[in-house]
Design a protein around this motif. Sequence first.
Motif, PDB file in Angstrom:
ATOM      1  N   UNK A 402     -16.645   5.886  21.071  1.00  0.00           N
ATOM      2  CA  UNK A 402     -16.275   4.544  20.619  1.00  0.00           C
ATOM      3  C   UNK A 402     -14.845   4.235  21.054  1.00  0.00           C
ATOM      4  N   UNK A 403     -14.665   3.494  22.155  1.00  0.00           N
ATOM      5  CA  UNK A 403     -13.301   3.211  22.642  1.00  0.00           C
ATOM      6  C   UNK A 403     -12.429   2.528  21.601  1.00  0.00           C
ATOM      7  N   UNK A 404     -13.004   1.634  20.796  1.00  0.00           N
ATOM      8  CA  UNK A 404     -12.197   0.949  19.786  1.00  0.00           C
ATOM      9  C   UNK A 404     -11.731   1.938  18.720  1.00  0.00           C
ATOM     10  N   UNK A 405     -12.637   2.821  18.281  1.00  0.00           N
ATOM     11  CA  UNK A 405     -12.258   3.859  17.316  1.00  0.00           C
ATOM     12  C   UNK A 405     -11.245   4.804  17.937  1.00  0.00           C
ATOM     13  N   UNK A 406     -11.449   5.146  19.230  1.00  0.00           N
ATOM     14  CA  UNK A 406     -10.519   6.050  19.906  1.00  0.00           C
ATOM     15  C   UNK A 406      -9.123   5.459  19.962  1.00  0.00           C
ATOM     16  N   UNK A 407      -9.045   4.139  20.234  1.00  0.00           N
ATOM     17  CA  UNK A 407      -7.728   3.508  20.312  1.00  0.00           C
ATOM     18  C   UNK A 407      -7.022   3.527  18.961  1.00  0.00           C
TER      19      UNK A 407
END
Length: 578
Positions: A402-407
């Motif tokens: 999850x790129x948004x969670x990763x960010x």
Amino acid sequence: MSLLRTFPGRGALARPQRGVADVAVLFGAAALLWLLVRLAHGATVPWDEASAPSTVSTEPAELPYYAARSVLRMFAALAMSVVFTFVYAIAAARLRRAEKVLLPVLDILQSVPVLGFLSVTITGFIALFPGSQLGLECASVFAIFTSQAWNMTFAFYHSLVSQPRDLDEAARSLRLSRWQRFWRVDVPGGMIGLVWNGMMSFGGGWFFLVASEALSVNNRFYALPGIGSYVATATDEGRLDRVLLAVVAMIVLVAGVNVLFWRPLTAWAERFRVEESEAAEAPRSSTLAVLRRSHLPALLGRVFGPLVYPLDRAMTVFGRAERPLWISEGRRRAGDLVFAVVVFALIGYGVVRMVSFIADTAGFGEVVHALLLGLVTFGRVLVLVVVATLVWVPVGVWIGLNPRVSRLAQPVVQVLASFPANFLFPLVTGVLVATGIGLDWGGILLMSLGAQWYVLFNVIAGASAIPNDLREASASLRLPRALWWRKLVLPAIFPSYVTGGITAAGGAWNASIVAEIVSYHGITLTATGLGAYIKDATGTGDGARILIGVTVMSLFVVGLNRLLWQPLYALAERRFSL
């Protein structure tokens, strides 16, 4: 015509933004250059071993300068680690005979604790720069380097040996030189894993900052200006308020390094991802956006770009990337025999000298004692790896996919992973004393604070590297959750998990050095284990016990690698490399 009038307006609005970006980049570069000159001057001041201070000032006004000195040492060690990683991993992956020696040596180097390196090298570094603090600085940087390099080397080596066959064939058919293949195939192919493991290794360096700046070797105490020595001095003085102040400064420092360096680097590394479809949301960084908007990087590219072709031509002396010339089986066997004889002769000579030294000093009864202590520490390491696997594999997959969670999670994970847990040891000591819990069990918690993050970071890197087309295919097929884990996720992250597991186990052995003896303001808790044995021997300067402790720890780590991790590495190469 109305449309034509609209576009210049948008361009005019964009130009000031580029101008602001240019000013920001230029100001940041000038500030960084001034800071480097200022800090480098402090590292070369006159220094005398006899009158060297064993503590530093704990005044809050000194903390920013100490923090900057620590950051400079961390990045100097990181630069050394990157160079070592490229040279060592390429040699281990490309040279058939060298691989048989370099990988076991890397296992041993990973198992040697930071204090083991310091006890051998600190005298040499001081003698190399007489009358200058630079020798002690080099010893400190080298100690931090030994806590960073091995994890990065294992990660890059894995990316080389699991490189897709079509890339290898393309490099050979295009007749790339070894230099061109390194920069155009090898480094881009391993960039994502290298960045994530570099971030983790940087966090490992923070963990050993106290041991690297407040040096206690051979009954001599040395202190370098730094946030690690600041915490050590405040702990000895019982100044809990100053310890908490250093904890706050450390959180700000780690978060700042993440925003200004690691987050832009992870976003930039996405350009090296190889897949047929784009991710729904790519990682972003405000710092990287400013750099991309500025004209200065492009200007530097135009200045230094013409040097690329002459450099490529000059580096053809290292040969082409084709397969080596055919060698007869007899010559190959003769070469292997000579290589084996030389290696075993060197190993035999070292073993004979070590055995004679132990027999003349501590005796072999001490070896048996160290082996029993090693079994106790091994039990703690085993519990740590199992619990870290059960806890962090699902979390790492969730963050990596999850790129948004990763960010959002990356800064938090980076702070947790990079924050030196031994800064909290004074607080932990108070809790253990108040609750009556012994360090034999509490030491597992302390070791996990410095080692469990290797599993999490490698799983995040492995999950984020799953090709987006495979994710879309699994979604289109509507795979059940259990089947999705068994057929896609676990096989895809398995190579990265193996890298994380082997480095977590090695990091746990290293962390035992600082986790099995904890002290605060005259109160000392000691756990039964090999880490406490080595730390006590290093503090008293007992060379025989240091040798025995480091050797026994190396035997445990190398044995575990050969019996467990290397077969898993081979399985990852054979069945689970994309």
